[in-house]
Design an enzyme around this catalytic site. Structure first.
Site, PDB file in Angstrom:
ATOM      1  N   SER A 230       0.833  -1.195   0.000  1.00 26.54           N
ATOM      2  CA  SER A 230       0.000   0.000   0.000  1.00 26.54           C
ATOM      3  C   SER A 230       0.877   1.258   0.000  1.00 26.54           C
ATOM      4  O   SER A 230       1.707   1.441  -0.883  1.00 26.54           O
ATOM      5  CB  SER A 230      -0.954  -0.055   1.198  1.00 26.54           C
ATOM      6  OG  SER A 230      -1.919   0.962   1.140  1.00 26.54           O
TER       7      SER A 230
ATOM      8  N   HIS B 116      -2.278  -1.235  -4.292  1.00 32.69           N
ATOM      9  CA  HIS B 116      -3.730  -1.282  -4.456  1.00 32.69           C
ATOM     10  C   HIS B 116      -4.281   0.132  -4.359  1.00 32.69           C
ATOM     11  O   HIS B 116      -3.536   1.090  -4.130  1.00 32.69           O
ATOM     12  CB  HIS B 116      -4.402  -2.230  -3.444  1.00 32.69           C
ATOM     13  CG  HIS B 116      -4.256  -1.821  -2.009  1.00 32.69           C
ATOM     14  ND1 HIS B 116      -4.683  -2.603  -0.959  1.00 32.69           N
ATOM     15  CD2 HIS B 116      -3.737  -0.699  -1.423  1.00 32.69           C
ATOM     16  CE1 HIS B 116      -4.433  -1.999   0.180  1.00 32.69           C
ATOM     17  NE2 HIS B 116      -3.866  -0.841  -0.071  1.00 32.69           N
TER      18      HIS B 116
END
Length: 219
Positions: free
Chosen positions: A125, A150
């Site tokens: 992330s 993501h």
């Protein structure tokens, strides 16, 4: 004026950095202590503060405002110490707050020294985003680390208008992060948009091919 800032703020920055480091790592567990000998006798440092003197910073937790403030302070201090010498950031982070991560990212881009980013463990992330934001040619990963990108996560509750406002903000952050990832990786924005729709895991060698990092560290 610049010299005045360096002289007046240097002591405050290092004290703030060390205090933040100690506070963060005490919550994680026991921190090893390094004993150094000097003309004035022995002096004890926690290992993270000692490594800071070698221009090594650790991001070894989730990213929140406290972690962000600590890393930004350390980056500014090390720039004041030597604006030419590289700074190394070791990243083992599941990600966290986008705004806190962007504060670290913007500081990395603005300071004079090159920032070397090194993934050990996992960079997921926002951790992966910061990894990709290191100086070109100096973004590294250890052989068995994992990297994941993501889209931003978020939730909203309240009245319909409030939910709409939050949804617009998440979409704005998604667009911003994906545009920057496309810039750092060299991938088309359309591919970044597609790949970040779900958790997208990469090995270090795959991350090199993708453009997230430049090299896998080997003996």
């Amino acid at each position: 004026m610049e010299n005045y800032f360096v002289n007046s703020e240097k002591k405050h920055l290092i004290q703030s950095s060390i205090s933040s480091y100690e506070s963060i790592h005490k919550t994680i567990g026991a921190v090893p202590t390094v004993i150094e000998q000097s003309g004035r006798g022995e002096r004890a440092f926690d290992i993270y503060s000692r490594l800071l003197r070698e221009r090594i910073i650790f991001l070894g937790s989730g990213i929140n405002d406290q972690v962000s403030d600590s890393l930004v302070a350390q980056l500014l201090f090390l720039e004041a110490e030597d604006p030419e010498k590289d700074i190394q950031i070791y990243i083992n982070s599941p990600g966290g707050s986008v705004t806190a991560g962007m504060a670290i990212y913007d500081t990395m881009q603005q300071i004079s020294p090159d920032v070397v980013t090194i993934c050990f463990g996992v960079a997921a992330s926002m951790g992966a985003f910061l990894l990709s934001g290191g100086a070109k040619g100096k973004r590294l990963a250890l052989p068995n680390s994992r990297i994941m990108i993501h889209q931003p996560l978020g939730g909203a509750q309240g009245q319909a208008v409030e939910i709409e406002i939050q949804a617009k903000e998440i979409l704005f952050l998604k667009k911003t992060l994906n545009s920057l990832l496309a810039e750092h990786t060299g991938q088309p924005l359309e591919k970044i948009n597609e790949d970040t729709e779900r958790d997208y895991f990469l090995s270090p060698s795959e991350a090199v091919e993708y453009g997230l990092i430049d090299k896998v560290i080997k003996k």
